[in-house]
Design a protein around this motif. Structure first.
Motif, PDB file in Angstrom:
ATOM      1  N   LEU A 110       0.830  -1.203   0.000  1.00  0.00           N
ATOM      2  CA  LEU A 110       0.000   0.000   0.000  1.00  0.00           C
ATOM      3  C   LEU A 110       0.865   1.254   0.000  1.00  0.00           C
ATOM      4  O   LEU A 110       0.609   2.207  -0.754  1.00  0.00           O
ATOM      5  CB  LEU A 110      -0.928  -0.004   1.212  1.00  0.00           C
ATOM      6  CG  LEU A 110      -2.144  -0.923   1.132  1.00  0.00           C
ATOM      7  CD1 LEU A 110      -2.774  -1.099   2.509  1.00  0.00           C
ATOM      8  CD2 LEU A 110      -3.179  -0.369   0.150  1.00  0.00           C
ATOM      9  N   ARG A 111       1.907   1.251   0.821  1.00  0.00           N
ATOM     10  CA  ARG A 111       2.801   2.403   0.889  1.00  0.00           C
ATOM     11  C   ARG A 111       3.574   2.576  -0.419  1.00  0.00           C
ATOM     12  O   ARG A 111       3.806   3.697  -0.882  1.00  0.00           O
ATOM     13  CB  ARG A 111       3.762   2.253   2.070  1.00  0.00           C
ATOM     14  CG  ARG A 111       3.081   2.367   3.441  1.00  0.00           C
ATOM     15  CD  ARG A 111       4.106   2.338   4.571  1.00  0.00           C
ATOM     16  NE  ARG A 111       3.509   2.673   5.853  1.00  0.00           N
ATOM     17  CZ  ARG A 111       3.009   1.782   6.693  1.00  0.00           C
ATOM     18  NH1 ARG A 111       3.039   0.476   6.374  1.00  0.00           N
ATOM     19  NH2 ARG A 111       2.477   2.162   7.840  1.00  0.00           N
ATOM     20  N   LEU A 112       3.973   1.455  -1.020  1.00  0.00           N
ATOM     21  CA  LEU A 112       4.707   1.519  -2.281  1.00  0.00           C
ATOM     22  C   LEU A 112       3.841   2.116  -3.384  1.00  0.00           C
ATOM     23  O   LEU A 112       4.296   2.978  -4.151  1.00  0.00           O
ATOM     24  CB  LEU A 112       5.165   0.115  -2.683  1.00  0.00           C
ATOM     25  CG  LEU A 112       5.833  -0.009  -4.071  1.00  0.00           C
ATOM     26  CD1 LEU A 112       7.131   0.793  -4.090  1.00  0.00           C
ATOM     27  CD2 LEU A 112       6.099  -1.469  -4.409  1.00  0.00           C
ATOM     28  N   LEU A 113       2.595   1.673  -3.472  1.00  0.00           N
ATOM     29  CA  LEU A 113       1.704   2.193  -4.502  1.00  0.00           C
ATOM     30  C   LEU A 113       1.448   3.687  -4.294  1.00  0.00           C
ATOM     31  O   LEU A 113       1.319   4.442  -5.264  1.00  0.00           O
ATOM     32  CB  LEU A 113       0.383   1.420  -4.499  1.00  0.00           C
ATOM     33  CG  LEU A 113       0.474  -0.044  -4.944  1.00  0.00           C
ATOM     34  CD1 LEU A 113      -0.885  -0.717  -4.816  1.00  0.00           C
ATOM     35  CD2 LEU A 113       0.989  -0.151  -6.376  1.00  0.00           C
ATOM     36  N   LEU A 114       1.376   4.091  -3.040  1.00  0.00           N
ATOM     37  CA  LEU A 114       1.191   5.513  -2.738  1.00  0.00           C
ATOM     38  C   LEU A 114       2.409   6.310  -3.212  1.00  0.00           C
ATOM     39  O   LEU A 114       2.276   7.396  -3.789  1.00  0.00           O
ATOM     40  CB  LEU A 114       0.973   5.701  -1.237  1.00  0.00           C
ATOM     41  CG  LEU A 114       0.279   6.989  -0.783  1.00  0.00           C
ATOM     42  CD1 LEU A 114      -1.083   7.133  -1.443  1.00  0.00           C
ATOM     43  CD2 LEU A 114       0.133   6.993   0.734  1.00  0.00           C
ATOM     44  N   ARG A 134      -6.636   3.912   5.769  1.00  0.00           N
ATOM     45  CA  ARG A 134      -7.191   5.240   6.043  1.00  0.00           C
ATOM     46  C   ARG A 134      -6.228   6.333   5.578  1.00  0.00           C
ATOM     47  O   ARG A 134      -6.648   7.367   5.052  1.00  0.00           O
ATOM     48  CB  ARG A 134      -7.487   5.401   7.538  1.00  0.00           C
ATOM     49  CG  ARG A 134      -8.158   6.737   7.845  1.00  0.00           C
ATOM     50  CD  ARG A 134      -8.497   6.912   9.305  1.00  0.00           C
ATOM     51  NE  ARG A 134      -9.120   8.203   9.518  1.00  0.00           N
ATOM     52  CZ  ARG A 134     -10.424   8.437   9.424  1.00  0.00           C
ATOM     53  NH1 ARG A 134     -11.234   7.448   9.120  1.00  0.00           N
ATOM     54  NH2 ARG A 134     -10.911   9.638   9.630  1.00  0.00           N
ATOM     55  N   GLY A 135      -4.924   6.092   5.737  1.00  0.00           N
ATOM     56  CA  GLY A 135      -3.929   7.053   5.270  1.00  0.00           C
ATOM     57  C   GLY A 135      -3.994   7.239   3.767  1.00  0.00           C
ATOM     58  O   GLY A 135      -3.852   8.358   3.262  1.00  0.00           O
ATOM     59  N   VAL A 136      -4.215   6.144   3.031  1.00  0.00           N
ATOM     60  CA  VAL A 136      -4.356   6.223   1.573  1.00  0.00           C
ATOM     61  C   VAL A 136      -5.591   7.048   1.223  1.00  0.00           C
ATOM     62  O   VAL A 136      -5.551   7.924   0.355  1.00  0.00           O
ATOM     63  CB  VAL A 136      -4.466   4.806   0.964  1.00  0.00           C
ATOM     64  CG1 VAL A 136      -4.811   4.896  -0.519  1.00  0.00           C
ATOM     65  CG2 VAL A 136      -3.177   4.031   1.173  1.00  0.00           C
ATOM     66  N   TRP A 137      -6.684   6.771   1.921  1.00  0.00           N
ATOM     67  CA  TRP A 137      -7.939   7.490   1.681  1.00  0.00           C
ATOM     68  C   TRP A 137      -7.783   8.979   1.988  1.00  0.00           C
ATOM     69  O   TRP A 137      -8.245   9.836   1.228  1.00  0.00           O
ATOM     70  CB  TRP A 137      -9.039   6.873   2.539  1.00  0.00           C
ATOM     71  CG  TRP A 137     -10.374   7.541   2.421  1.00  0.00           C
ATOM     72  CD1 TRP A 137     -11.294   7.399   1.426  1.00  0.00           C
ATOM     73  CD2 TRP A 137     -10.946   8.478   3.346  1.00  0.00           C
ATOM     74  NE1 TRP A 137     -12.406   8.174   1.670  1.00  0.00           N
ATOM     75  CE2 TRP A 137     -12.214   8.852   2.844  1.00  0.00           C
ATOM     76  CE3 TRP A 137     -10.514   9.026   4.552  1.00  0.00           C
ATOM     77  CZ2 TRP A 137     -13.038   9.746   3.510  1.00  0.00           C
ATOM     78  CZ3 TRP A 137     -11.340   9.924   5.209  1.00  0.00           C
ATOM     79  CH2 TRP A 137     -12.589  10.271   4.688  1.00  0.00           C
ATOM     80  N   GLU A 138      -7.098   9.302   3.103  1.00  0.00           N
ATOM     81  CA  GLU A 138      -6.908  10.702   3.485  1.00  0.00           C
ATOM     82  C   GLU A 138      -5.970  11.420   2.519  1.00  0.00           C
ATOM     83  O   GLU A 138      -6.024  12.653   2.398  1.00  0.00           O
ATOM     84  CB  GLU A 138      -6.362  10.786   4.907  1.00  0.00           C
ATOM     85  CG  GLU A 138      -7.389  10.387   5.971  1.00  0.00           C
ATOM     86  CD  GLU A 138      -6.817  10.408   7.379  1.00  0.00           C
ATOM     87  OE1 GLU A 138      -5.571  10.373   7.505  1.00  0.00           O
ATOM     88  OE2 GLU A 138      -7.614  10.442   8.335  1.00  0.00           O
ATOM     89  N   ALA A 139      -5.104  10.649   1.820  1.00  0.00           N
ATOM     90  CA  ALA A 139      -4.206  11.250   0.832  1.00  0.00           C
ATOM     91  C   ALA A 139      -4.938  11.590  -0.458  1.00  0.00           C
ATOM     92  O   ALA A 139      -4.350  12.176  -1.375  1.00  0.00           O
ATOM     93  CB  ALA A 139      -3.042  10.306   0.542  1.00  0.00           C
ATOM     94  N   GLY A 140      -6.229  11.220  -0.531  1.00  0.00           N
ATOM     95  CA  GLY A 140      -7.032  11.549  -1.701  1.00  0.00           C
ATOM     96  C   GLY A 140      -6.942  10.542  -2.831  1.00  0.00           C
ATOM     97  O   GLY A 140      -7.407  10.819  -3.938  1.00  0.00           O
TER      98      GLY A 140
END
Length: 334
Positions: A110-114, A134-140
């Motif tokens: 998940l972090r890599l894809l972000l 949730r961090g991915v979602w909050e990053a838009g």
């Protein structure tokens, strides 16, 4: 040989870099004569636009990340194909990751894809990564859940495309009970994920309907063929082996069938089997009478692709989650 630049293309064509950019990005009016000069210069210099530079300018990478537990599973392959059928014609490419039912590996992916700045993520979660999601979602970054639900705090609901797991497992178990089987073994995956919890709930619902006074024999492992094989070996070694097995995942069901054959047993004469999801190998058995819950991964994938495009284009209300639940029909391989 050094890589040609857009400035060199502009110099060769005798025009500005802005005009070259308009031709290559098909944005704004440019005469046919100018287009011809640009394309000839591109061919002559073997110019290749920088995908990174283009993505930074357009704020898009045209990449969608896909994280599934097992990319070799035909079910997830079918979903992925459906997604690609929808987003591919729109210029998007898929970047696949296999978490192997490992929450720590899923978290890294998940972090890599972000970091790769993908335009959206499709996730069949292994569980335990609510804070990262949730961090991915909050990053838009739009994130669509497939197959498995995930509960986030503060009432956040994510887009979801999944099956009716409770009813599917209920209908599957009910078929065995209607056929007169009472001693049932249940092969389930990890209960940390929604599919494990909900499908087992469906099994218990059917057993309560038939007023059975005991709990089923249960094996909780991973959603793998190896898990199904271990479950059967454990069941057969017990003091009271089951007369029928409900396997709540197609990969586990493959292991179930293989282990039954290894023991020289016949289906359904010695041991009946019902599978959540069709097992292709089941059709190779002689008169298996194998029950299975029919799934439609391609349709699920296409719906997922439609939601992804709508999210990327900001066509859906940000405060509302798109939820699509697919019912499963129980069928039988004769």
């Amino acid at each position: 040989m050094s890589k040609a630049t857009i400035k060199q293309v502009a110099r060769e064509a005798g025009i500005s870099t802005a005009t070259v950019s308009r031709v290559l990005n098909d944005s704004g009016y440019v005469s046919d004569e100018i287009k011809k000069r640009v394309l000839e210069a591109v061919a002559k210099l073997n110019y290749r636009p920088s995908a990174v530079a283009r993505s930074l300018k357009q704020d898009k990478t045209y990449m969608i990340g896909i994280i599934v537990p097992d990319i070799s599973n035909p079910y997830f392959m079918g979903i992925s194909r459906g997604i690609e059928d929808v987003v591919g014609p729109e210029g998007f490419q898929l970047l696949f990751c296999s978490s192997e039912e490992n929450p720590a590996k899923e978290s890294k992916q998940l972090r890599l894809l972000l970091e790769k700045r993908v335009d959206a993520i499709v996730l069949a979660t292994s569980g335990g990564n609510e804070s990262v999601v949730r961090g991915v979602w909050e990053a838009g970054v739009p994130i669509v859940l497939i197959d498995r639900k995930l509960e986030l705090d503060n009432g956040v609901r994510l887009d979801l495309v999944a099956e009716d797991n409770v009813d599917g497992a209920y209908q599957l178990t009910r078929k065995l009970l209607q056929d007169g089987y009472r001693r049932i073994g249940v092969v389930n995956g990890p209960i940390r994920v929604s599919t494990g919890k909900e499908r087992y709930e469906g099994v218990l619902k059917a057993m309560r309907e038939f007023a059975l006074p005991w709990e089923p024999l249960v094996f909780n492992g991973e959603f793998t063929a190896e898990g199904g094989s271990r479950a059967v070996a454990e069941f057969l070694a017990s003091d009271h082996p089951p007369a029928a097995i409900v396997s709540l995942n197609n990969r586990m069901s493959l292991g179930v069938l293989l282990e039954i054959v290894r023991h020289g047993l016949r289906i359904p004469d010695d041991l009946a089997v019902a599978s959540f999801g069709e097992v292709e190998a089941g059709s190779l058995l002689k008169r298996p009478a194998l029950y299975y819950t029919e799934q439609n991964p391609n349709a699920m994938g296409r719906k997922t692709g439609e939601i992804l495009l709508a999210r990327i284009r900001r066509e859906l209300p940000s405060a509302e989650a798109a939820i699509e639940i697919y019912p499963g029909e129980v069928k039988q391989i004769q």
